[in-house]
Design a protein around this motif. Structure first.
Motif, PDB file in Angstrom:
ATOM      1  N   PHE A  62       0.852  -1.185   0.000  1.00 13.60           N
ATOM      2  CA  PHE A  62       0.000   0.000   0.000  1.00 13.60           C
ATOM      3  C   PHE A  62       0.888   1.235   0.000  1.00 13.60           C
ATOM      4  O   PHE A  62       2.107   1.150   0.154  1.00 13.60           O
ATOM      5  CB  PHE A  62      -0.934   0.011   1.218  1.00 13.60           C
ATOM      6  CG  PHE A  62      -0.227  -0.017   2.560  1.00 13.60           C
ATOM      7  CD1 PHE A  62       0.057   1.156   3.249  1.00 13.60           C
ATOM      8  CD2 PHE A  62       0.139  -1.228   3.144  1.00 13.60           C
ATOM      9  CE1 PHE A  62       0.705   1.131   4.478  1.00 13.60           C
ATOM     10  CE2 PHE A  62       0.784  -1.262   4.376  1.00 13.60           C
ATOM     11  CZ  PHE A  62       1.070  -0.073   5.043  1.00 13.60           C
ATOM     12  N   ARG A  63       0.284   2.383  -0.218  1.00 11.33           N
ATOM     13  CA  ARG A  63       0.974   3.666  -0.114  1.00 11.33           C
ATOM     14  C   ARG A  63       0.595   4.296   1.212  1.00 11.33           C
ATOM     15  O   ARG A  63      -0.510   4.083   1.710  1.00 11.33           O
ATOM     16  CB  ARG A  63       0.570   4.588  -1.264  1.00 11.33           C
ATOM     17  CG  ARG A  63       0.879   4.047  -2.657  1.00 11.33           C
ATOM     18  CD  ARG A  63       2.363   4.131  -2.976  1.00 11.33           C
ATOM     19  NE  ARG A  63       2.834   5.512  -2.976  1.00 11.33           N
ATOM     20  CZ  ARG A  63       2.732   6.345  -4.010  1.00 11.33           C
ATOM     21  NH1 ARG A  63       2.134   5.942  -5.131  1.00 11.33           N
ATOM     22  NH2 ARG A  63       3.198   7.573  -3.927  1.00 11.33           N
ATOM     23  N   ASN A  65       1.012   7.961   3.922  1.00 11.67           N
ATOM     24  CA  ASN A  65       1.461   9.342   4.045  1.00 11.67           C
ATOM     25  C   ASN A  65       2.731   9.396   4.890  1.00 11.67           C
ATOM     26  O   ASN A  65       3.117   8.410   5.534  1.00 11.67           O
ATOM     27  CB  ASN A  65       0.359  10.241   4.618  1.00 11.67           C
ATOM     28  CG  ASN A  65      -0.082   9.837   6.024  1.00 11.67           C
ATOM     29  OD1 ASN A  65       0.662   9.209   6.773  1.00 11.67           O
ATOM     30  ND2 ASN A  65      -1.300  10.219   6.376  1.00 11.67           N
ATOM     31  N   TRP A 265      -6.639  -1.860   6.815  1.00 13.79           N
ATOM     32  CA  TRP A 265      -7.975  -1.427   6.397  1.00 13.79           C
ATOM     33  C   TRP A 265      -8.380  -0.162   7.140  1.00 13.79           C
ATOM     34  O   TRP A 265      -8.940   0.770   6.555  1.00 13.79           O
ATOM     35  CB  TRP A 265      -8.975  -2.554   6.664  1.00 13.79           C
ATOM     36  CG  TRP A 265     -10.403  -2.201   6.382  1.00 13.79           C
ATOM     37  CD1 TRP A 265     -11.054  -2.271   5.191  1.00 13.79           C
ATOM     38  CD2 TRP A 265     -11.360  -1.716   7.334  1.00 13.79           C
ATOM     39  NE1 TRP A 265     -12.366  -1.865   5.329  1.00 13.79           N
ATOM     40  CE2 TRP A 265     -12.580  -1.509   6.636  1.00 13.79           C
ATOM     41  CE3 TRP A 265     -11.315  -1.437   8.701  1.00 13.79           C
ATOM     42  CZ2 TRP A 265     -13.730  -1.037   7.272  1.00 13.79           C
ATOM     43  CZ3 TRP A 265     -12.452  -0.959   9.321  1.00 13.79           C
ATOM     44  CH2 TRP A 265     -13.646  -0.773   8.612  1.00 13.79           C
ATOM     45  N   GLU A 268      -6.569   2.765   5.777  1.00 13.82           N
ATOM     46  CA  GLU A 268      -7.170   3.159   4.505  1.00 13.82           C
ATOM     47  C   GLU A 268      -8.432   3.986   4.740  1.00 13.82           C
ATOM     48  O   GLU A 268      -8.651   5.013   4.085  1.00 13.82           O
ATOM     49  CB  GLU A 268      -7.486   1.915   3.677  1.00 13.82           C
ATOM     50  CG  GLU A 268      -8.019   2.219   2.284  1.00 13.82           C
ATOM     51  CD  GLU A 268      -8.338   0.951   1.501  1.00 13.82           C
ATOM     52  OE1 GLU A 268      -8.127   0.943   0.273  1.00 13.82           O
ATOM     53  OE2 GLU A 268      -8.799  -0.038   2.126  1.00 13.82           O
ATOM     54  N   ARG A 269      -9.261   3.564   5.679  1.00 13.31           N
ATOM     55  CA  ARG A 269     -10.495   4.283   5.982  1.00 13.31           C
ATOM     56  C   ARG A 269     -10.209   5.688   6.522  1.00 13.31           C
ATOM     57  O   ARG A 269     -10.966   6.632   6.271  1.00 13.31           O
ATOM     58  CB  ARG A 269     -11.312   3.504   7.008  1.00 13.31           C
ATOM     59  CG  ARG A 269     -11.784   2.138   6.545  1.00 13.31           C
ATOM     60  CD  ARG A 269     -12.966   2.217   5.608  1.00 13.31           C
ATOM     61  NE  ARG A 269     -14.179   2.635   6.324  1.00 13.31           N
ATOM     62  CZ  ARG A 269     -15.366   2.701   5.751  1.00 13.31           C
ATOM     63  NH1 ARG A 269     -15.498   2.398   4.472  1.00 13.31           N
ATOM     64  NH2 ARG A 269     -16.412   3.085   6.454  1.00 13.31           N
ATOM     65  N   GLY A 271      -7.731   7.467   5.624  1.00 12.73           N
ATOM     66  CA  GLY A 271      -7.068   8.248   4.595  1.00 12.73           C
ATOM     67  C   GLY A 271      -5.565   8.325   4.749  1.00 12.73           C
ATOM     68  O   GLY A 271      -4.899   9.070   4.026  1.00 12.73           O
ATOM     69  N   TRP A 272      -5.023   7.540   5.675  1.00 19.07           N
ATOM     70  CA  TRP A 272      -3.579   7.529   5.882  1.00 19.07           C
ATOM     71  C   TRP A 272      -2.868   6.605   4.900  1.00 19.07           C
ATOM     72  O   TRP A 272      -1.669   6.733   4.679  1.00 19.07           O
ATOM     73  CB  TRP A 272      -3.239   7.078   7.299  1.00 19.07           C
ATOM     74  CG  TRP A 272      -3.832   7.928   8.375  1.00 19.07           C
ATOM     75  CD1 TRP A 272      -4.459   9.140   8.218  1.00 19.07           C
ATOM     76  CD2 TRP A 272      -3.880   7.643   9.775  1.00 19.07           C
ATOM     77  NE1 TRP A 272      -4.878   9.622   9.428  1.00 19.07           N
ATOM     78  CE2 TRP A 272      -4.540   8.720  10.413  1.00 19.07           C
ATOM     79  CE3 TRP A 272      -3.431   6.576  10.557  1.00 19.07           C
ATOM     80  CZ2 TRP A 272      -4.752   8.769  11.783  1.00 19.07           C
ATOM     81  CZ3 TRP A 272      -3.641   6.610  11.930  1.00 19.07           C
ATOM     82  CH2 TRP A 272      -4.293   7.701  12.530  1.00 19.07           C
ATOM     83  N   TRP A 274      -3.415   4.328   1.018  1.00 23.46           N
ATOM     84  CA  TRP A 274      -4.203   4.235  -0.198  1.00 23.46           C
ATOM     85  C   TRP A 274      -3.513   3.287  -1.177  1.00 23.46           C
ATOM     86  O   TRP A 274      -2.420   2.791  -0.904  1.00 23.46           O
ATOM     87  CB  TRP A 274      -4.422   5.617  -0.826  1.00 23.46           C
ATOM     88  CG  TRP A 274      -3.166   6.326  -1.245  1.00 23.46           C
ATOM     89  CD1 TRP A 274      -2.597   6.333  -2.483  1.00 23.46           C
ATOM     90  CD2 TRP A 274      -2.311   7.142  -0.422  1.00 23.46           C
ATOM     91  NE1 TRP A 274      -1.440   7.087  -2.481  1.00 23.46           N
ATOM     92  CE2 TRP A 274      -1.257   7.604  -1.235  1.00 23.46           C
ATOM     93  CE3 TRP A 274      -2.354   7.527   0.932  1.00 23.46           C
ATOM     94  CZ2 TRP A 274      -0.241   8.415  -0.744  1.00 23.46           C
ATOM     95  CZ3 TRP A 274      -1.336   8.346   1.407  1.00 23.46           C
ATOM     96  CH2 TRP A 274      -0.305   8.779   0.581  1.00 23.46           C
ATOM     97  N   GLN A 275      -4.182   3.029  -2.294  1.00 24.11           N
ATOM     98  CA  GLN A 275      -3.683   2.061  -3.281  1.00 24.11           C
ATOM     99  C   GLN A 275      -3.317   0.733  -2.599  1.00 24.11           C
ATOM    100  O   GLN A 275      -2.266   0.144  -2.869  1.00 24.11           O
ATOM    101  CB  GLN A 275      -2.489   2.622  -4.048  1.00 24.11           C
ATOM    102  CG  GLN A 275      -2.834   3.808  -4.941  1.00 24.11           C
ATOM    103  CD  GLN A 275      -1.656   4.321  -5.751  1.00 24.11           C
ATOM    104  OE1 GLN A 275      -0.645   3.627  -5.920  1.00 24.11           O
ATOM    105  NE2 GLN A 275      -1.780   5.534  -6.268  1.00 24.11           N
TER     106      GLN A 275
END
Length: 302
Positions: A62-63, A65, A265, A268-269, A271-272, A274-275
């Motif tokens: 995953f990516r 921040n 998961w 991801e929810r 917003g930290w 993504w992908q």
């Protein structure tokens, strides 16, 4: 050289502390506070290894921040399993040569006789950490070596390890207002917890390449070993991982607990992250079709 001295010290010292602490202190020296603090530090630092060092930095599942990226590198360092650059380089090399010559910790490098397997188990579990074979970071982890944030976290590895064993002592001392609370916090939630954590991780290298279920096609002898699923935060679904290394979820079948995947998961929810590379039914079906052939060792793996 200094880095290796630190790593080996934190391989040996916690293990010796665990051996000494259990018979001496068990039953009267450990408290619920020690166990709670140990569980908290175990969870954070293990997820630093499983989500950070492994699924994110090694495989790019995953990516993330920048704050999460740095936090994962620090949390993984607090497991005292080595600086992030060396750990990632070793693991990428493991996947490049899994269970073949060049794999830094395969249990199948010495043959298949009982003596060879015993030697292989020791080598895969922890013996390889005391050898002279060093993985070239510039070859296997050039992307991380070029990252200023990760280089800084890597350089401060002794600090993160020190905090990992001293903070439990501080918490224990402040919570009980006693030196005894600080001592037991240091022994149980610090050193003993790190040692236990080491052996859980090393078991993925050793046990999960020797015994277990192999439902998916892979180039090696990786296996799913369910008894370690919770303690390893999902890492012991190892055959699934080797079949699809960049997947963010290792426990891909119903009922296969994967704590690390659930935390990803949540990231991801929020917003930290993504992908995220989640498994798909089509991908799993393609891998499972070849599973019968995958149970035999690949050429050169024994």
């Amino acid at each position: 050289m200094t880095e290796m001295v630190v790593i080996r010290a934190f391989l040996i010292i916690p293990f010796v502390a665990l051996i000494v602490a259990v018979p001496v202190f068990w039953g009267w020296g450990v408290s619920w506070l020690d166990l709670a603090v140990a569980a908290a530090f175990y969870t954070v630092s293990t997820l630093g290894i499983t989500i950070g060092y492994h699924r994110y930095f090694t495989h790019g599942a995953f990516r993330a921040n920048r704050p999460l990226r740095i936090a994962l590198a620090i949390a993984g360092s607090m497991a005292a399993q080595g600086p992030v650059l060396g750990w990632v380089a070793d693991h990428r090399r493991h996947h490049a040569f899994s269970d073949r010559a060049g794999d830094p910790h395969s249990p199948w490098l010495f043959g298949t006789s009982p003596v060879a397997l015993a030697k292989g188990f020791w080598h895969a579990h922890m013996g390889w950490l005391f050898g002279r074979d060093r993985t070239n970071v510039d070859r296997f982890a050039p992307d991380l070596a070029a990252d200023a944030d990760i280089r800084a976290v890597d350089r401060l590895f002794p600090l993160w390890v020190s905090l990992s064993v001293l903070l439990p002592a501080l918490i224990g001392g402040l919570a009980t207002l006693s030196w005894w609370g600080a001592l037991t916090g240091f022994l149980w939630a610090g050193l003993a917890r790190v040692s236990f954590q080491h052996h859980v991780t090393w078991s993925v290298n050793s046990i999960c390449h020797m015994i277990g279920d192999r439902p998916f096609a892979s180039r090696d002898r990786s296996a799913n070993f369910w008894p370690l699923a919770i303690l390893s935060m999902g890492e012991s679904w190892h055959n699934s991982h080797h079949a699809d290394p960049t997947c963010a979820r290792h426990g891909v079948r119903r009922g296969q607990i994967d704590v690390s995947a659930r935390v990803i998961w949540a990231f991801e929810r929020l917003g930290w992250a993504w992908q995220v590379r989640w498994p798909t039914e089509q991908r799993l079906a393609r891998l499972a079709v070849k599973s019968t052939a995958s149970t035999a060792p690949s050429k050169g793996s024994s």
